[in-house]
Scaffold this motif. Structure first.
Motif, short mmCIF file in Angstrom:
data_model
loop_
_atom_site.label_atom_id
_atom_site.label_comp_id
_atom_site.label_asym_id
_atom_site.label_seq_id
_atom_site.Cartn_x
_atom_site.Cartn_y
_atom_site.Cartn_z
N GLU A 123 36.55 31.66 47.08
CA GLU A 123 35.40 32.17 46.32
C GLU A 123 35.66 32.00 44.83
O GLU A 123 36.73 32.34 44.33
CB GLU A 123 35.16 33.64 46.63
CG GLU A 123 34.06 34.24 45.79
CD GLU A 123 33.32 35.34 46.53
OE1 GLU A 123 32.62 36.10 45.86
OE2 GLU A 123 33.45 35.42 47.77
N MET A 124 34.67 31.45 44.11
CA MET A 124 34.84 31.27 42.68
C MET A 124 34.90 32.62 41.98
O MET A 124 34.12 33.52 42.27
CB MET A 124 33.69 30.46 42.09
CG MET A 124 33.98 29.96 40.68
SD MET A 124 32.53 29.30 39.86
CE MET A 124 31.89 30.77 39.09
N LEU A 142 40.70 37.90 47.82
CA LEU A 142 42.14 38.10 47.66
C LEU A 142 42.56 37.57 46.28
O LEU A 142 42.91 36.40 46.12
CB LEU A 142 42.92 37.37 48.76
CG LEU A 142 42.47 37.67 50.20
CD1 LEU A 142 43.22 36.78 51.18
CD2 LEU A 142 42.68 39.15 50.54
N TYR A 143 42.51 38.42 45.27
CA TYR A 143 42.81 37.97 43.92
C TYR A 143 44.25 37.47 43.73
O TYR A 143 44.49 36.60 42.87
CB TYR A 143 42.50 39.07 42.91
CG TYR A 143 41.03 39.13 42.54
CD1 TYR A 143 40.40 38.04 41.97
CD2 TYR A 143 40.29 40.28 42.78
CE1 TYR A 143 39.05 38.07 41.64
CE2 TYR A 143 38.93 40.33 42.45
CZ TYR A 143 38.32 39.23 41.88
OH TYR A 143 36.99 39.27 41.54
N ALA A 168 39.61 32.24 44.31
CA ALA A 168 40.46 33.16 45.06
C ALA A 168 40.17 33.00 46.55
O ALA A 168 39.02 32.81 46.96
CB ALA A 168 40.22 34.60 44.64
N ALA A 169 41.22 33.07 47.35
CA ALA A 169 41.04 33.00 48.80
C ALA A 169 40.30 34.24 49.30
O ALA A 169 40.28 35.28 48.63
CB ALA A 169 42.41 32.90 49.48
N SER A 172 44.15 36.79 36.66
CA SER A 172 44.55 35.39 36.62
C SER A 172 46.03 35.25 36.36
O SER A 172 46.64 34.24 36.71
CB SER A 172 43.76 34.63 35.54
OG SER A 172 44.02 35.19 34.27
N ASP A 173 46.64 36.25 35.73
CA ASP A 173 48.08 36.24 35.51
C ASP A 173 48.69 37.48 36.15
O ASP A 173 49.65 38.05 35.65
CB ASP A 173 48.41 36.21 34.02
CG ASP A 173 47.91 34.92 33.38
OD1 ASP A 173 48.29 33.85 33.85
OD2 ASP A 173 47.14 35.01 32.41
N GLY A 174 48.13 37.93 37.27
CA GLY A 174 48.58 39.15 37.91
C GLY A 174 49.95 39.02 38.54
O GLY A 174 50.46 37.92 38.77
N ALA A 175 50.55 40.16 38.82
CA ALA A 175 51.88 40.17 39.42
C ALA A 175 51.85 39.56 40.81
O ALA A 175 50.87 39.67 41.54
CB ALA A 175 52.40 41.60 39.49
N THR A 176 52.92 38.89 41.17
CA THR A 176 53.05 38.35 42.50
C THR A 176 53.98 39.23 43.30
O THR A 176 54.69 40.07 42.76
CB THR A 176 53.60 36.91 42.45
OG1 THR A 176 54.82 36.92 41.69
CG2 THR A 176 52.61 35.98 41.78
N VAL A 177 54.00 39.04 44.60
CA VAL A 177 54.72 39.98 45.45
C VAL A 177 56.11 39.50 45.85
O VAL A 177 56.78 40.13 46.64
CB VAL A 177 53.90 40.28 46.73
CG1 VAL A 177 52.62 40.97 46.38
CG2 VAL A 177 53.63 39.00 47.51
#
Length: 439
Positions: free
Chosen positions: A306-307, A330-331, A322-323, A200-205
């Motif tokens: 998707e939930m 895709l988290y 998440a898409a 939920s707070d993962g790194a972005t690209v």
């Protein structure tokens, strides 16, 4: 004449004495203010050290629990490195608290033992050896001790937040030991440290990929986009902000709710909705709100979602979606939606991760079947299911199998790289009254 001189001298002396007394009063006030300021700064140091000690001991407990079910040496090395940093941080913060070394000698001894074991096992694994049964027994003992200590600290923290002077002068004496439990003794149950979903707070690209080619909109267009996004009874423009991307800021009245909103200048996308008030009344079930939230996202152009996980506080439900692409979750492309359980209205949104990461990906083929991926997790775990997903890690993305598994202590999510078979992430699933969450 002599009497006149005496009176003048007396006046002069009294004036001097008054000036001296005034100076002393001013000096005392200044010193009192300095002392109060110093006292405030010292208390801030104590408070920061105490809070960080609580957080670090929770993390130590969690990582030792994860070690018991880690599937390979690389994952264990990562966890052991985390434990070493966390124990060092905890020891440093304990040293800042206004407590004698004798008062917390047992705590310091435990922290040192946890660090020494982590470093020793890390060196053993780096040398090509495997963890022995005795090592696993030590991990179990350290995990249980850390859990007991951590839950005791959380109870001490509750007392501190109620205003109790738990670090008063009396704590130095023998009679203060009970007031400083568990810093001076053993504690009881397993602690609670919850997140609101995997990554939920993962790194972005990188930058906001979804906005790269989008044209800039003016304030009127941003307002129109916001009105189309949620029902608006009143709307007031409040200025501009720059939370990683330039935004128009608005304050909205939507039904019974006051909401702050940000709309991106580039693309005119709603970046966030932030409810300014809470809610306690409950008329909708969580399952009803799942459907409402999904329909809301689809109608706003988010596509297949998707939930993931949800959490509930009072009468507000927060849901992570998440898409998906070709059945792969895709988290990185995560949207958080908040709904009122009173009337089912969407009152909160965080779309930053989605706007930053969402795109059509060229997904690689998996080099493993689900059964082969499952065979790579710890034999201490029993796998329940496996599905493909993309996870963010170290500013990169990886196609993984998300394996739901369990042992006698509870549920876990294991992420095995679908290309290399490496165990990339391990999370523990916790079910609590406010939702099913992970850490």
């Amino acid at each position: 004449m002599d009497n006149l001189r005496k009176r003048n001298w007396m006046r002069t002396g009294l004036a001097a004495l008054s000036a001296l007394l005034a100076s002393m009063v001013i000096l005392n006030i200044a010193r009192s203010e300095e002392l109060e300021s110093a006292r405030t700064r010292i208390n801030a140091v104590y408070e920061k050290a105490f809070y960080e000690t609580c957080e670090l001991t929770e993390a130590i407990s969690t990582n030792y629990r994860k070690l018991l079910v880690a599937g390979d040496g690389m994952q264990m090395q990562v966890l052991l490195g985390d434990i070493s940093r966390e124990t060092q941080g905890a020891a440093g913060n304990l040293a800042l608290l206004p407590l004698g070394e004798e008062t917390i000698s047992a705590t310091i001894k435990f922290i040192n033992q946890a660090e020494d074991f982590a470093e020793t096992l890390s060196q053993k694994l780096a040398g090509g050896e495997s963890a022995s049964e005795a090592d696993y027994e030590a991990m179990e003992a350290l995990s249980e001790s850390a859990a007991k200590f951590s839950v005791g600290l959380s109870k001490l923290l509750e007392r501190y937040e109620r205003g109790e002077a738990v670090f008063g002068a009396e704590d130095y004496g023998e009679t203060g030991s009970e007031r400083l439990y568990p810093l001076t003794g053993q504690a009881g149950e397993y602690p609670v440290l919850l997140y609101d979903g995997p990554f939920s707070d993962g790194a972005t690209v990188g930058d906001f990929q979804l906005l790269r080619q989008a044209p800039e909109v003016d304030r009127a267009e941003a307002e129109a986009r916001l009105r189309a996004f949620i029902p608006v009874d009143e709307l007031r423009y409040t200025g501009e902000s720059h939370p990683e991307v330039d935004c128009y800021e608005f304050r909205v009245r939507s039904g019974d709710y006051a909401i702050s909103a940000g709309v991106t200048k580039q693309g005119g996308e709603v970046l966030y909705l932030l409810p300014e008030t809470g809610e306690e009344e409950v008329n909708y079930t969580e399952e009803q709100l799942y459907d409402i939230a999904r329909a809301f996202l689809i109608s706003r152009g988010y596509g297949s979602m998707e939930m993931s996980y949800s959490s509930r506080f009072g009468g507000i439900l927060t849901i992570n979606y998440a898409a998906t692409q070709d059945g792969v979750t895709l988290y990185p492309d995560l949207v958080k939606v908040q709904l009122s359980m009173k009337d089912g209205r969407v009152i909160g949104l965080d779309a930053k991760s989605y706007l930053k990461n969402h795109r059509i990906r060229s997904l690689p083929q998996s080099a493993f079947t689900p059964e082969e991926a499952i065979s790579r997790i710890s034999p201490r775990l029993t796998a329940n299911s496996a599905r493909l997903c993309v996870i963010p890690q170290n500013r990169s993305e990886y196609l993984c199998y998300e394996i739901s598994a369990s042992d006698s202590s509870g549920e876990f999510l294991v992420y095995v790289d679908a290309q290399t078979g490496v165990e990339r992430e391990l999370m523990q699933v916790l079910s609590r009254d406010n939702g099913t969450l992970v850490m």
